[in-house]
Design a protein around this motif. Structure first.
Motif, PDB file in Angstrom:
ATOM      1  N   HIS A 102      28.397  69.063  36.383  1.00 58.00           N
ATOM      2  CA  HIS A 102      28.465  70.260  37.223  1.00 58.00           C
ATOM      3  C   HIS A 102      27.995  70.000  38.660  1.00 58.00           C
ATOM      4  CE1 HIS A 102      28.297  74.945  36.927  1.00 58.00           C
ATOM      5  NE2 HIS A 102      29.046  74.518  37.904  1.00 58.00           N
TER       6      HIS A 102
ATOM      7  N   ARG B 259      39.835  78.545  32.848  1.00 60.51           N
ATOM      8  CA  ARG B 259      39.411  79.330  31.694  1.00 60.51           C
ATOM      9  C   ARG B 259      37.913  79.213  31.435  1.00 60.51           C
ATOM     10  NH1 ARG B 259      42.798  78.477  26.330  1.00 60.51           N
ATOM     11  NH2 ARG B 259      40.809  79.371  25.621  1.00 60.51           N
ATOM     12  N   GLU B 260      37.363  80.239  30.814  1.00 60.65           N
ATOM     13  CA  GLU B 260      35.982  80.229  30.335  1.00 60.65           C
ATOM     14  C   GLU B 260      35.994  80.126  28.812  1.00 60.65           C
ATOM     15  OE1 GLU B 260      33.134  80.457  32.204  1.00 60.65           O
ATOM     16  OE2 GLU B 260      34.269  80.465  34.073  1.00 60.65           O
ATOM     17  N   GLY B 261      34.894  79.597  28.270  1.00 64.55           N
ATOM     18  CA  GLY B 261      34.762  79.554  26.819  1.00 64.55           C
ATOM     19  C   GLY B 261      35.733  78.617  26.127  1.00 64.55           C
TER      20      GLY B 261
ATOM     21  N   GLY C 207      37.450  74.550  34.401  1.00 61.75           N
ATOM     22  CA  GLY C 207      37.249  75.379  33.224  1.00 61.75           C
ATOM     23  C   GLY C 207      35.883  75.114  32.622  1.00 61.75           C
ATOM     24  N   ARG C 208      35.278  76.138  32.023  1.00 64.99           N
ATOM     25  CA  ARG C 208      33.957  76.015  31.432  1.00 64.99           C
ATOM     26  C   ARG C 208      34.068  76.049  29.911  1.00 64.99           C
ATOM     27  NH1 ARG C 208      29.743  77.153  34.809  1.00 64.99           N
ATOM     28  NH2 ARG C 208      28.578  76.161  33.125  1.00 64.99           N
TER      29      ARG C 208
ATOM     30  N   VAL D 127      32.091  70.030  33.130  1.00 66.10           N
ATOM     31  CA  VAL D 127      33.134  70.995  33.472  1.00 66.10           C
ATOM     32  C   VAL D 127      34.484  70.292  33.329  1.00 66.10           C
ATOM     33  CG1 VAL D 127      34.089  72.401  35.337  1.00 66.10           C
ATOM     34  CG2 VAL D 127      31.612  72.261  35.017  1.00 66.10           C
TER      35      VAL D 127
ATOM     36  N   ALA E  85      32.793  76.572  25.972  1.00 71.27           N
ATOM     37  CA  ALA E  85      32.000  77.534  25.207  1.00 71.27           C
ATOM     38  C   ALA E  85      30.635  76.934  24.901  1.00 71.27           C
ATOM     39  CB  ALA E  85      32.729  77.895  23.916  1.00 71.27           C
ATOM     40  N   GLU E  86      29.638  77.808  24.753  1.00 72.88           N
ATOM     41  CA  GLU E  86      28.293  77.339  24.401  1.00 72.88           C
ATOM     42  C   GLU E  86      28.261  76.887  22.940  1.00 72.88           C
ATOM     43  OE1 GLU E  86      25.914  76.863  26.419  1.00 72.88           O
ATOM     44  OE2 GLU E  86      26.820  77.790  28.179  1.00 72.88           O
TER      45      GLU E  86
END
Length: 302
Positions: A238, A173-175, A254-255, A161, A257-258
């Motif tokens: 995490h 933010r995500e992604g 923030g995470r 993370v 993107a896969e």
């Protein structure tokens, strides 16, 4: 033989006696008795120091091997007689210990009450040395290790993370694309921590060739406080996020993107360990116990 092996290692009677928990006279007497039995002089004693004789140098290696085998024999007997009893010396890396040990200790207390769990927190290189020389029985650390003679028992994968100050453009933010790491001022742990190497690998995978290091820290708690103070951003596994980010209200996470950057955590034991079946059972129990954490549990074969 234990007395001689201790003197051969420390080359000092007082230190050797302390290492095996005996007195100096008893230690000296034991070494003299071994010399009488073998019919050779093992040590050259002077007023200033202790030296190994030529015979002592040759036999010290054999003595250690014999003692290792005797230890393995006793461990095998203990395992057959009563599984999950006696001492289990567990080595854990610092970036795992604070976040997983509560689960590990609770499991051992509830399921294996007769097991004497002894925990040693050290960096990876020291843990592997301890496993190889018999000082430690089992390790809990990030893998892969790529070490001959070491068997890994995978437990779980977890995402990294991004931790930022409140005013950072990527905060919350995500992604987030991995490529964003190319332009970030990334704070890392000191040399010797495997998490530092993993972070640098992630940067390289994102296309960053330089080593983005101007400020480092000895532990994750300090690292996160540096982020809160606005010195940069960092990567946290995490499992560490809840504990470490709770120390400050000046942080956002923030995470990625896969597929997100990840690390794998496993138990590691000496291949062919006398208590190998116990360690495999412990790994299976740990996988179940760790499911409530933000991880993806993996099977015995990864």
């Amino acid at each position: 033989m234990r007395a001689f092996a201790a003197v051969a290692e420390h080359l000092h009677f007082r230190d050797a006696a302390a290492a095996i928990g005996t007195s100096q006279p008893a230690l000296s007497g034991a070494v003299s008795a071994l010399e009488d039995i073998l019919g050779v002089t093992l040590l050259e004693r002077t007023t200033r120091k202790v030296l190994l004789s030529p015979a002592g140098e040759r036999l010290a290696v054999r003595a250690k091997a014999v003692l290792d085998e005797v230890g393995a024999l006793m461990a095998e007997a203990d395992a057959v007689r009563a599984p999950f009893t006696g001492a289990l010396r567990l080595g854990v890396i610092p970036t795992v210990a604070p976040y997983l040990l509560p689960t590990v200790l609770r499991l051992v207390h509830e399921r294996y009450p007769d097991l004497d769990l002894q925990v040693h927190e050290e960096q990876t290189a020291s843990l592997l040395d301890g496993l190889a020389d018999g000082r430690l029985d089992l390790l809990l650390l990030a893998v892969p290790l790529g070490m001959p003679g070491v068997t890994e028992l995978p437990l779980f994968d977890e995402d990294f993370v991004l931790v930022t100050p409140l005013d950072h453009r990527l905060g919350g933010r995500e992604g987030i694309p991995r490529e964003a790491l190319r332009a970030l001022h990334l704070l890392l742990l000191d040399e010797g921590h495997c998490l530092r190497d993993q972070a640098l690998d992630i940067c390289r995978e994102a296309g960053r060739a330089d080593a983005p290091v101007t400020t480092t820290a000895a532990g994750l708690s300090t690292l996160v406080q540096l982020v809160a103070g606005g010195l940069g951003v960092t990567l946290l596994p995490h499992t560490a996020v809840r504990v470490e980010t709770a120390r400050s209200n000046q942080l956002l996470t923030g995470r990625f993107a896969e597929p997100a950057p990840t690390r794998r955590v496993a138990l590691a034991m000496r291949s062919g360990a006398a208590r190998g079946s116990e360690y495999e059972e412990l790994a299976a129990a740990l996988r179940d116990a760790l499911r409530p954490l933000p991880v993806r549990v993996v099977g015995p074969q990864g």
